[in-house]
Motif scaffolding. Structure first.
Motif, PDB file in Angstrom:
ATOM      1  N   ALA A   6       0.961  -1.357   0.082  1.00 11.08           N
ATOM      2  CA  ALA A   6      -0.041  -0.079  -0.056  1.00 11.08           C
ATOM      3  C   ALA A   6       0.753   1.245  -0.047  1.00 11.08           C
ATOM      4  N   ALA A   7       2.034   1.348   0.813  1.00 11.33           N
ATOM      5  CA  ALA A   7       2.932   2.458   0.937  1.00 11.33           C
ATOM      6  C   ALA A   7       3.399   2.577  -0.547  1.00 11.33           C
ATOM      7  N   GLU A   8       3.984   1.482  -1.052  1.00  7.66           N
ATOM      8  CA  GLU A   8       4.533   1.892  -2.363  1.00  7.66           C
ATOM      9  C   GLU A   8       3.685   2.408  -3.405  1.00  7.66           C
ATOM     10  N   LEU A   9       2.403   1.843  -3.546  1.00  4.17           N
ATOM     11  CA  LEU A   9       1.362   2.308  -4.494  1.00  4.17           C
ATOM     12  C   LEU A   9       1.295   3.849  -4.193  1.00  4.17           C
ATOM     13  N   ILE A  10       1.045   4.284  -2.927  1.00 12.14           N
ATOM     14  CA  ILE A  10       1.088   5.733  -2.709  1.00 12.14           C
ATOM     15  C   ILE A  10       2.064   6.463  -3.023  1.00 12.14           C
ATOM     16  N   VAL A  11       3.243   6.020  -3.091  1.00  9.03           N
ATOM     17  CA  VAL A  11       4.236   6.750  -3.429  1.00  9.03           C
ATOM     18  C   VAL A  11       4.443   6.596  -5.071  1.00  9.03           C
ATOM     19  N   HIS A  12       4.110   5.718  -5.706  1.00  8.72           N
ATOM     20  CA  HIS A  12       4.242   5.497  -7.284  1.00  8.72           C
ATOM     21  C   HIS A  12       3.077   6.508  -7.608  1.00  8.72           C
ATOM     22  N   ALA A  13       1.838   6.607  -7.109  1.00 13.26           N
ATOM     23  CA  ALA A  13       0.761   7.186  -7.469  1.00 13.26           C
ATOM     24  C   ALA A  13       1.027   8.800  -7.559  1.00 13.26           C
ATOM     25  N   LEU A  14       1.997   9.267  -6.348  1.00 16.54           N
ATOM     26  CA  LEU A  14       2.416  10.756  -6.213  1.00 16.54           C
ATOM     27  C   LEU A  14       3.527  10.820  -7.428  1.00 16.54           C
ATOM     28  N   ALA A  15       4.323  10.156  -7.454  1.00 21.10           N
ATOM     29  CA  ALA A  15       5.471   9.940  -8.352  1.00 21.10           C
ATOM     30  C   ALA A  15       4.774  10.359  -9.920  1.00 21.10           C
ATOM     31  N   HIS A  16       3.640   9.643 -10.096  1.00 24.77           N
ATOM     32  CA  HIS A  16       2.929   9.732 -11.504  1.00 24.77           C
ATOM     33  C   HIS A  16       2.337  11.088 -11.620  1.00 24.77           C
ATOM     34  N   ALA A  17       1.632  11.670 -10.568  1.00 31.30           N
ATOM     35  CA  ALA A  17       1.247  12.920 -10.668  1.00 31.30           C
ATOM     36  C   ALA A  17       2.395  13.961 -10.708  1.00 31.30           C
ATOM     37  N   ALA A  18       3.293  13.598 -10.464  1.00 36.39           N
ATOM     38  CA  ALA A  18       4.353  14.513 -10.485  1.00 36.39           C
ATOM     39  C   ALA A  18       5.138  14.483 -11.812  1.00 36.39           C
ATOM     40  N   GLY A  19       4.763  13.441 -12.834  1.00 35.37           N
ATOM     41  CA  GLY A  19       5.211  13.448 -14.074  1.00 35.37           C
ATOM     42  C   GLY A  19       6.505  12.701 -14.250  1.00 35.37           C
ATOM     43  N   LEU A  20       6.674  11.875 -13.187  1.00 35.17           N
ATOM     44  CA  LEU A  20       7.924  10.855 -13.225  1.00 35.17           C
ATOM     45  C   LEU A  20       6.994   9.619 -13.688  1.00 35.17           C
ATOM     46  N   ASP A  21       6.928   9.431 -15.102  1.00 33.81           N
ATOM     47  CA  ASP A  21       6.285   8.457 -15.805  1.00 33.81           C
ATOM     48  C   ASP A  21       7.101   7.337 -15.832  1.00 33.81           C
ATOM     49  N   ASP A  22       8.361   7.028 -15.564  1.00 32.24           N
ATOM     50  CA  ASP A  22       9.053   5.965 -15.345  1.00 32.24           C
ATOM     51  C   ASP A  22       8.953   5.281 -14.206  1.00 32.24           C
ATOM     52  N   ALA A  23       8.172   5.762 -13.223  1.00 32.56           N
ATOM     53  CA  ALA A  23       8.110   5.283 -12.105  1.00 32.56           C
ATOM     54  C   ALA A  23       6.515   4.451 -12.165  1.00 32.56           C
ATOM     55  N   ALA A  24       6.488   3.537 -12.873  1.00 34.39           N
ATOM     56  CA  ALA A  24       5.154   2.801 -13.269  1.00 34.39           C
ATOM     57  C   ALA A  24       4.999   1.618 -12.046  1.00 34.39           C
ATOM     58  N   PHE A  25       4.078   1.465 -11.465  1.00 32.94           N
ATOM     59  CA  PHE A  25       3.967   0.550 -10.358  1.00 32.94           C
ATOM     60  C   PHE A  25       3.376  -0.726 -10.941  1.00 32.94           C
ATOM     61  N   GLU A  26       4.276  -1.905 -10.645  1.00 35.50           N
ATOM     62  CA  GLU A  26       4.179  -3.258 -11.304  1.00 35.50           C
ATOM     63  C   GLU A  26       3.418  -4.315 -10.160  1.00 35.50           C
ATOM     64  N   PRO A  27       2.124  -4.653 -10.390  1.00 36.27           N
ATOM     65  CA  PRO A  27       1.348  -5.547  -9.607  1.00 36.27           C
ATOM     66  C   PRO A  27       1.995  -6.831  -9.742  1.00 36.27           C
ATOM     67  N   ALA A  28       1.977  -7.403  -8.560  1.00 38.95           N
ATOM     68  CA  ALA A  28       2.600  -8.892  -8.282  1.00 38.95           C
ATOM     69  C   ALA A  28       1.414  -9.727  -8.939  1.00 38.95           C
ATOM     70  N   ASP A  29       2.137 -10.895  -9.343  1.00 36.34           N
ATOM     71  CA  ASP A  29       1.081 -11.791  -9.860  1.00 36.34           C
ATOM     72  C   ASP A  29       0.078 -12.323  -8.896  1.00 36.34           C
ATOM     73  N   GLY A  30      -1.150 -12.338  -9.257  1.00 32.73           N
ATOM     74  CA  GLY A  30      -2.198 -12.604  -8.309  1.00 32.73           C
ATOM     75  C   GLY A  30      -3.069 -11.303  -7.935  1.00 32.73           C
TER      76      GLY A  30
END
Length: 227
Positions: free
Chosen positions: A155-179
């Motif tokens: 959950a913490a990782e997703l929050i950081v990635h969401a903020l990074a995306h909003a900041a325009g850091l598009d190379d910081a894509a969140f990769e969901p785990a299998d399942g």
């Protein structure tokens, strides 16, 4: 993501102009510690709140929602956080839209592993509201695959990635785990909506600008439009 990679991403986020308010209902609150524990946090975080109990959430929203763990609740939390960021920065409705361009509000609500079995899915919803867009990240976790601490870390990782995306850091894509299943929903506000909500609404009503929606495609995620 490794702690080193997370720290590097947060450092880049702190170097970006985006700043705002986070509201997290417990699950994912580790992101607040990570953001504040990385040098430069004062450039990103104006305020962070944890409306954990239902009355606290209702007070934060100024009303109640049908489900505390839902995308709708996360979006409402993000809007309230964005409004709070505007107040903290002294941006009033009559101010120029440019003054709110670098502000954000983030809301996160989660239903994670507990000390007793849960009937429903283990899931979390993260929403980021800016002057130009609403972005929602909904992640359904594979039930029983992780401990509470491990789900909190995701959950913490997703929050950081969401903020990074909003900041325009598009190379910081969140990769969901299998399942796990990730759904990303995004809508860009037409200029008229932007001006009415975060800028000079009176001027917008008198002289509306071009009304246009843009939708960008997220790979490996289900794409739907916000209602």
């Amino acid at each position: 993501m490794s702690p080193e990679r997370t720290a590097e991403l947060i450092s880049r986020l702190h170097a970006a102009p985006l700043r705002g308010v986070l509201a997290v209902t417990g699950g994912g609150s580790g992101a607040i510690s990570q953001l504040l524990g990385t040098p430069g946090a004062s450039r990103t975080v104006l305020e962070a709140v944890v409306p954990y109990a239902r009355p606290a959430l209702d007070e934060w929203l100024g009303g109640s929602v049908d489900s505390a763990c839902s995308e709708r609740a996360a979006r409402a939390m993000a809007v309230a956080a964005m409004q709070r960021a505007c107040r903290l920065e002294g941006v009033e409705e009559s101010d120029d839209l440019d003054r709110s361009a670098d502000l954000f509000g983030l809301g996160c609500t989660a239903s994670l592993a507990s000390d007793r079995p849960k009937r429903g899915d283990h899931r979390l919803h993260v929403a980021v509201q800016t002057a130009t867009a609403t972005q929602c990240w909904s992640l359904k976790l594979e039930k029983g695959a992780r401990s509470r601490a491990e789900e909190e870390a995701v959950a913490a990782e997703l929050i950081v990635h969401a903020l990074a995306h909003a900041a325009g850091l598009d190379d910081a894509a969140f990769e969901p785990a299998d399942g796990d299943t990730l759904t990303v929903r995004e809508k860009l506000a037409p200029p008229l909506w932007q001006a009415m909500l975060w800028g000079d609404g009176l001027t917008a009503l008198i002289d509306p600008s071009q009304d246009r929606n843009d939708y960008t495609v997220k790979p490996r995620c289900e794409r739907v439009l916000l209602p």
